[in-house]
Enzyme design. Structure first.
Site, PDB file in Angstrom:
ATOM      1  N   GLU A   1      -4.681  -3.097   5.488  1.00  0.00           N
ATOM      2  CA  GLU A   1      -5.824  -2.876   4.598  1.00  0.00           C
ATOM      3  C   GLU A   1      -5.462  -3.108   3.140  1.00  0.00           C
ATOM      4  OE1 GLU A   1      -3.571   0.619   3.664  1.00  0.00           O
ATOM      5  OE2 GLU A   1      -3.896  -0.431   5.554  1.00  0.00           O
ATOM      6  N   ASP A   2      -4.190  -2.816   2.773  1.00  0.00           N
ATOM      7  CA  ASP A   2      -3.768  -3.002   1.382  1.00  0.00           C
ATOM      8  C   ASP A   2      -3.825  -4.468   0.981  1.00  0.00           C
ATOM      9  OD1 ASP A   2      -1.777  -3.524   3.218  1.00  0.00           O
ATOM     10  OD2 ASP A   2      -0.156  -2.686   2.000  1.00  0.00           O
ATOM     11  N   PHE A   3      -3.428  -5.358   1.889  1.00  0.00           N
ATOM     12  CA  PHE A   3      -3.450  -6.793   1.612  1.00  0.00           C
ATOM     13  C   PHE A   3      -4.874  -7.265   1.346  1.00  0.00           C
ATOM     14  CE2 PHE A   3      -4.120 -11.127   3.175  1.00  0.00           C
ATOM     15  CZ  PHE A   3      -3.152 -11.840   2.499  1.00  0.00           C
TER      16      PHE A   3
ATOM     17  N   GLY B   1       0.779  -1.227   0.000  1.00  0.00           N
ATOM     18  CA  GLY B   1       0.000   0.000   0.000  1.00  0.00           C
ATOM     19  C   GLY B   1       0.808   1.272   0.000  1.00  0.00           C
TER      20      GLY B   1
END
Length: 451
Positions: A283-285, A258
């Site tokens: 959150e990016d994952f 991210g």
């Protein structure tokens, strides 16, 4: 006292073409145990043939891991030369340039923040807005934003102060108001410096124009800064990190971070939007995997992201690696608990050295030394490729830092295992559970928060 002595001898014979024979004859262990305890040694519980199968199986795993790692390194070395720093055909968007909403989360001031932020204001892309976010109205970054707004009055820039309640991830909490007010379909979350800004934006926007592509991300890298820790950071991101990150993306696997990524807002809104993923620290994952599982394509930009590391220390690097590994251990326990450490240079080299000695009789000391040197050289070649110019340190400095990084990788793994469910990020401490769900353990303003 009578002693029971159990000696297990392995004899593995593999017949190859025209009678070539590979012979592995190893004495495993002589194990003694007092008979009056009535206990049986571990080796006495299994017969000789069973032990031969176990050792054979362990050896095969080592060879498979070594072959996989070698394959990924070759893919990165060769494939990187065809995709990095290659401009997209701008004819894809020449008639209708898509607008881009750039979300820039800010917190505090560092010596390089002005350079970082000004690189966003000075973009020559024809249609974009810059959405700056800070947590509170006392953040010193606010004055810098106003200063740059005066310097670049034609830039469509908005400042959002305060996050959105109910979001546990501090960065998503910070960015949520900006995301809600983004007016363009393409949203770019950027926490890095935009070096070569126009080329990067055009590259990412062009890639998003392709069929079924929902997200374009940049591979993390660093700007040129002086200092031992900065050299360590650059060596890691351009070597050990890039070995697999680059290969996975060339092969079309889902592997994103991210630090800097542009996506179609409509595609993410179909999955509840950015704010919904704020219940995870990573959150990016989760958002990239949700897009991938939905059938969307995720592609990598031709240009690495440039982090500005003004204040860096070896301890800070180590703590960040521990935090990231603890996140991965809760998201992907098998991958990060076994495969990841066993594809690091030192553990894999030792494991493979034993396997090649067992099957082929190759001297394990010579094998490990050759393996270690080849990986050092390979990472240097990959680092120079990603740097796309001269390195800011000598080969001797690189060698010292590279060896330290490989040793630290082993240390980081064991430190992360000590308390794998607790992560300290900024002023807060979080408790993770398998699956990535996060619980905030301490905060100055509220009691315990759980999402």
């Amino acid at each position: 006292m009578p002693i029971i002595t159990v000696t297990v001898s392995l004899l593995l014979e593999v017949n190859i073409i025209d009678g070539i024979r590979i012979r592995a004859d190893r004495d495993i262990q002589e194990y003694s145990v007092p008979s009056n305890h009535g206990t049986m040694g571990l080796y006495s519980l299994l017969d000789e043939q069973t032990w031969s199968y176990i050792v054979f199986f362990l050896g095969v795993i080592a060879l498979v891991l070594y072959a996989m790692s070698t394959f990924f390194i070759i893919v990165s070395q060769i494939g990187g030369r065809f995709i990095l720093f290659k401009k997209e055909d701008t004819a894809l968007i020449s008639d209708n340039v898509p607008g881009v909403s750039i979300i820039k989360p800010l917190m505090g001031i560092d010596p390089l923040l002005e350079i970082n932020l000004e690189s966003h204001f000075s973009i020559s892309y024809p249609k974009f807005e810059l959405l700056c976010c800070v947590q509170d109205d006392h953040d010193p970054a606010i004055n810098l934003v106003y200063k740059l707004k005066e310097k670049y009055p034609k830039v469509d820039c908005s400042l959002f102060i305060g996050g959105k309640d109910g979001i546990i991830n501090p960065m998503v909490h910070n960015m949520a108001p900006a995301y809600d007010h983004a007016k363009y379909e393409y949203v770019w979350i950027s926490t890095s410096r935009i070096k070569g800004s126009t080329d990067i934006m055009m590259d990412m926007a062009c890639k998003l124009q392709k069929p079924n592509v929902a997200l374009c991300h940049q591979m993390p890298f660093t700007t040129d800064q002086k200092g031992f820790a900065q050299t360590l950071e650059k060596t890691y991101f351009g070597g050990a990190f890039a070995r697999y990150y680059l290969a996975f993306n060339i092969l079309g696997l889902c592997c994103c971070t991210g630090m800097s990524y542009m996506f179609k807002k409509s595609a993410l809104d179909e999955l509840h939007g950015l704010n919904w993923f704020g219940k995870y620290l990573a959150e990016d994952f989760y958002l990239t995997h949700a897009l991938h599982e939905k059938g969307h394509r995720l592609v990598m930009s031709s240009y690495p992201a440039q982090q500005n590391l003004a204040q860096s220390a070896v301890v800070g690097y180590k703590n960040r690696m521990v935090r990231w590994l603890r996140l991965r251990l809760n998201m992907m326990p098998l991958v990060s608990g076994f495969l990841e450490p066993m594809t690091e240079c030192i553990p894999l080299g030792l494991y493979a050295a034993w396997a090649f000695y067992h099957f082929l009789g190759i001297n394990p000391y010579i094998f490990f030394a050759v393996h270690f040197c080849l990986w050092l050289i390979s990472d240097h070649l990959l680092l120079r490729l990603i740097q796309h110019g001269p390195l800011p340190f000598s080969k001797l400095q690189y060698t010292i830092v590279w060896i330290l990084r490989e040793v630290l990788a082993v240390w980081v793994f064991f430190v992360a295992l000590i308390s794998p469910r607790r992560i300290k990020w900024g002023k807060h401490t979080y408790k993770l559970s398998l699956g990535g769900h996060t619980e905030l353990l301490n905060t100055h303003d509220k009691g315990k928060v759980k999402l």
